[in-house]
Design a protein around this motif. Structure first.
Motif, mmCIF file in Angstrom:
data_model
loop_
_atom_site.group_PDB
_atom_site.id
_atom_site.type_symbol
_atom_site.label_atom_id
_atom_site.label_comp_id
_atom_site.label_asym_id
_atom_site.label_seq_id
_atom_site.Cartn_x
_atom_site.Cartn_y
_atom_site.Cartn_z
ATOM 1 N N GLN A 49 -7.458 16.860 -5.869
ATOM 2 C CA GLN A 49 -7.182 16.726 -7.083
ATOM 3 C C GLN A 49 -5.361 16.831 -7.182
ATOM 4 O O GLN A 49 -5.452 16.069 -7.634
ATOM 5 C CB GLN A 49 -7.615 17.876 -7.509
ATOM 6 N N HIS A 50 -4.539 17.768 -5.834
ATOM 7 C CA HIS A 50 -3.684 18.214 -6.219
ATOM 8 C C HIS A 50 -2.863 16.483 -6.066
ATOM 9 O O HIS A 50 -1.571 17.162 -4.994
ATOM 10 C CB HIS A 50 -3.292 19.439 -5.367
ATOM 11 N N LEU A 51 -3.286 15.601 -4.842
ATOM 12 C CA LEU A 51 -3.176 14.614 -4.063
ATOM 13 C C LEU A 51 -3.336 13.749 -4.439
ATOM 14 O O LEU A 51 -3.964 12.252 -4.420
ATOM 15 C CB LEU A 51 -3.721 15.081 -2.685
ATOM 16 N N HIS A 52 -2.347 13.525 -5.376
ATOM 17 C CA HIS A 52 -2.215 12.443 -6.068
ATOM 18 C C HIS A 52 -0.516 11.628 -6.460
ATOM 19 O O HIS A 52 0.336 13.032 -5.288
ATOM 20 C CB HIS A 52 -2.325 12.305 -7.317
ATOM 21 N N TRP A 53 -0.385 10.700 -6.224
ATOM 22 C CA TRP A 53 1.306 10.088 -5.919
ATOM 23 C C TRP A 53 1.296 9.878 -7.402
ATOM 24 O O TRP A 53 0.994 8.539 -7.577
ATOM 25 C CB TRP A 53 1.918 10.357 -5.238
ATOM 26 N N GLN A 54 2.624 8.837 -7.532
ATOM 27 C CA GLN A 54 2.777 8.041 -9.204
ATOM 28 C C GLN A 54 4.285 6.889 -8.032
ATOM 29 O O GLN A 54 4.998 7.991 -7.430
ATOM 30 C CB GLN A 54 3.585 8.913 -10.161
ATOM 31 N N TRP A 55 4.403 5.995 -8.569
ATOM 32 C CA TRP A 55 5.776 5.391 -8.268
ATOM 33 C C TRP A 55 5.563 3.903 -9.381
ATOM 34 O O TRP A 55 4.557 3.913 -9.974
ATOM 35 C CB TRP A 55 5.424 4.602 -7.029
ATOM 36 N N GLN A 56 6.946 3.194 -9.307
ATOM 37 C CA GLN A 56 7.365 2.358 -9.740
ATOM 38 C C GLN A 56 6.880 1.064 -8.850
ATOM 39 O O GLN A 56 7.989 0.943 -7.803
ATOM 40 C CB GLN A 56 8.540 2.627 -10.261
ATOM 41 N N ALA A 57 6.162 -0.084 -9.840
ATOM 42 C CA ALA A 57 6.356 -0.984 -8.412
ATOM 43 C C ALA A 57 7.061 -2.035 -9.555
ATOM 44 O O ALA A 57 6.741 -2.438 -10.376
ATOM 45 C CB ALA A 57 4.938 -1.491 -8.154
ATOM 46 N N ARG A 60 0.677 -1.317 -0.014
ATOM 47 C CA ARG A 60 0.236 0.072 -0.076
ATOM 48 C C ARG A 60 0.702 1.253 0.501
ATOM 49 O O ARG A 60 0.959 2.582 0.764
ATOM 50 C CB ARG A 60 -0.937 0.075 1.207
ATOM 51 N N TYR A 61 2.220 1.405 -1.074
ATOM 52 C CA TYR A 61 2.863 2.588 -0.462
ATOM 53 C C TYR A 61 1.944 3.833 -0.744
ATOM 54 O O TYR A 61 1.431 3.987 -1.517
ATOM 55 C CB TYR A 61 3.591 1.651 -2.093
ATOM 56 N N LEU A 62 2.838 4.455 0.006
ATOM 57 C CA LEU A 62 2.836 5.585 0.101
ATOM 58 C C LEU A 62 3.648 6.555 0.360
ATOM 59 O O LEU A 62 4.621 6.840 1.489
ATOM 60 C CB LEU A 62 1.892 6.410 1.260
ATOM 61 N N VAL A 101 -10.918 9.226 5.231
ATOM 62 C CA VAL A 101 -10.094 9.170 4.531
ATOM 63 C C VAL A 101 -10.240 8.114 3.008
ATOM 64 O O VAL A 101 -10.307 6.526 4.454
ATOM 65 C CB VAL A 101 -8.738 9.749 4.276
ATOM 66 N N TRP A 102 -10.767 8.501 2.299
ATOM 67 C CA TRP A 102 -10.463 6.721 1.105
ATOM 68 C C TRP A 102 -9.298 6.330 -0.145
ATOM 69 O O TRP A 102 -8.881 7.964 -0.847
ATOM 70 C CB TRP A 102 -11.545 6.375 0.872
ATOM 71 N N ARG A 103 -8.307 5.991 0.118
ATOM 72 C CA ARG A 103 -7.439 5.486 -0.850
ATOM 73 C C ARG A 103 -8.134 5.240 -2.033
ATOM 74 O O ARG A 103 -9.008 4.064 -2.179
ATOM 75 C CB ARG A 103 -6.319 4.382 -0.255
ATOM 76 N N GLN A 104 -7.401 5.868 -3.557
ATOM 77 C CA GLN A 104 -7.506 5.297 -4.184
ATOM 78 C C GLN A 104 -6.566 5.670 -5.671
ATOM 79 O O GLN A 104 -5.774 5.799 -4.957
ATOM 80 C CB GLN A 104 -8.608 6.219 -5.143
ATOM 81 N N GLY A 146 -2.168 6.440 -6.897
ATOM 82 C CA GLY A 146 -2.628 6.146 -6.037
ATOM 83 C C GLY A 146 -3.219 8.226 -5.716
ATOM 84 O O GLY A 146 -2.774 8.760 -6.110
ATOM 85 N N SER A 147 -4.244 8.037 -5.334
ATOM 86 C CA SER A 147 -5.168 9.340 -4.715
ATOM 87 C C SER A 147 -5.829 8.992 -3.310
ATOM 88 O O SER A 147 -5.618 8.195 -3.328
ATOM 89 C CB SER A 147 -5.585 10.088 -5.808
ATOM 90 N N ILE A 148 -6.550 9.931 -3.391
ATOM 91 C CA ILE A 148 -7.287 10.269 -1.887
ATOM 92 C C ILE A 148 -8.731 11.591 -2.052
ATOM 93 O O ILE A 148 -8.388 11.481 -3.346
ATOM 94 C CB ILE A 148 -6.469 10.141 -0.549
#
Length: 257
Positions: A190-198, A16-18, A139-142, A249-251
């Motif tokens: 809308q500004h609270l999103h992130w990206q990562w390499q899994a 559940r990477y953050l 808070v709901w993770r999406q 990911g976003s919330i």
């Protein structure tokens, strides 16, 4: 019974990477949304390994973290070992907290109500421990599900139907709260999103070990058959297990008063 994440505590953070910068941005946003400062007392209900408790404490907020999983709390304690962050931890069931009446300025419930069968009682407990003018933040993770994870479920179709979550999702929760006379505001995130390499190999490993709670209900023989086909599909589509998937990911945040 509430779902206990003891069995997946070792893999929880990676599955559940953050990213730290995203966690800090979210904490700053929550502090602003609820007008939190160094005098505020926040209950992080289902704090887990500290995805929200730690960055909130870094912002100077006093946090009490509660979780039913002792191993998840142990992970959080290990992260806190070399700090003096204002966090107190307690193992407890969210439907029966055992905490003082009207003690908290804010109760935070992050991505947990869909896992609690008696989620209405968990919300009643949240309001019981809130001060009269306190705020509940849901808070709901999406996002975050990889194509490989998605294909697992595609292969599962027709062999086994995973039961729906035992709790409720955001719209059902909002409807219930409004019937209780509560005001539910959906905040702009809308500004609270992130990206990562899994890592592909890691995703396959997590699926094999069933670190996502919905997969715990899949019968072993069905799971083993699906995983065999999934591995073949991954090799055919990615060439090897050595690459990465880019995930986002976003919330969504509901402010309840």
């Amino acid at each position: 019974m509430p779902i206990n994440f003891d069995r997946v505590a070792d893999d929880y953070d990676a599955s559940r990477y953050l990213p730290e910068d995203a966690a800090q941005r979210i904490a700053a946003f929550l502090c602003q949304a609820a007008s939190l400062d160094m005098h505020s007392l926040v209950l992080d209900a289902a704090s887990g390994t500290g995805h929200f408790a730690l960055p909130l404490a870094l912002h100077g907020v006093q946090v009490v973290g509660v979780d039913i999983s002792e191993r998840m709390l142990a992970k959080l304690r290990s992260k806190m070992a070399s700090t003096s962050l204002p966090i107190r931890l307690l193992r407890s069931d969210l439907t029966s907290l055992g905490l003082v009446h009207q003690a908290f300025d804010v109760v935070l419930m992050a991505h947990i109500l869909h896992l609690i069968p008696n989620w209405q009682q968990a919300l009643r407990e949240a309001f019981r421990v809130l001060k009269p003018n306190g705020v509940l933040l849901l808070v709901w993770r999406q996002g975050g599900r990889s194509p490989i994870h998605h294909h697992y479920h595609e292969l599962l179709r027709g062999r086994f139907e995973i039961p729906k979550h035992q709790g409720a999702h955001s719209s059902e929760v909002a409807q219930w709260l409004q019937k209780q006379g509560r005001t539910v505001e959906i905040l702009d995130t809308q500004h609270l999103h992130w990206q990562w390499q899994a890592p592909i190999a890691q995703t396959v490993d997590f699926l094999q070990k069933r670190v996502w709670s919905r997969l715990w209900r899949v019968p072993d023989e069905v799971h083993d058959s699906v995983m065999k086909e999934l591995r073949a599909w991954v090799l055919a589509n990615y060439g090897s297990l050595d690459g990465f998937e880019v995930l986002e990911g976003s919330i969504m945040v509901q402010k309840v008063s």
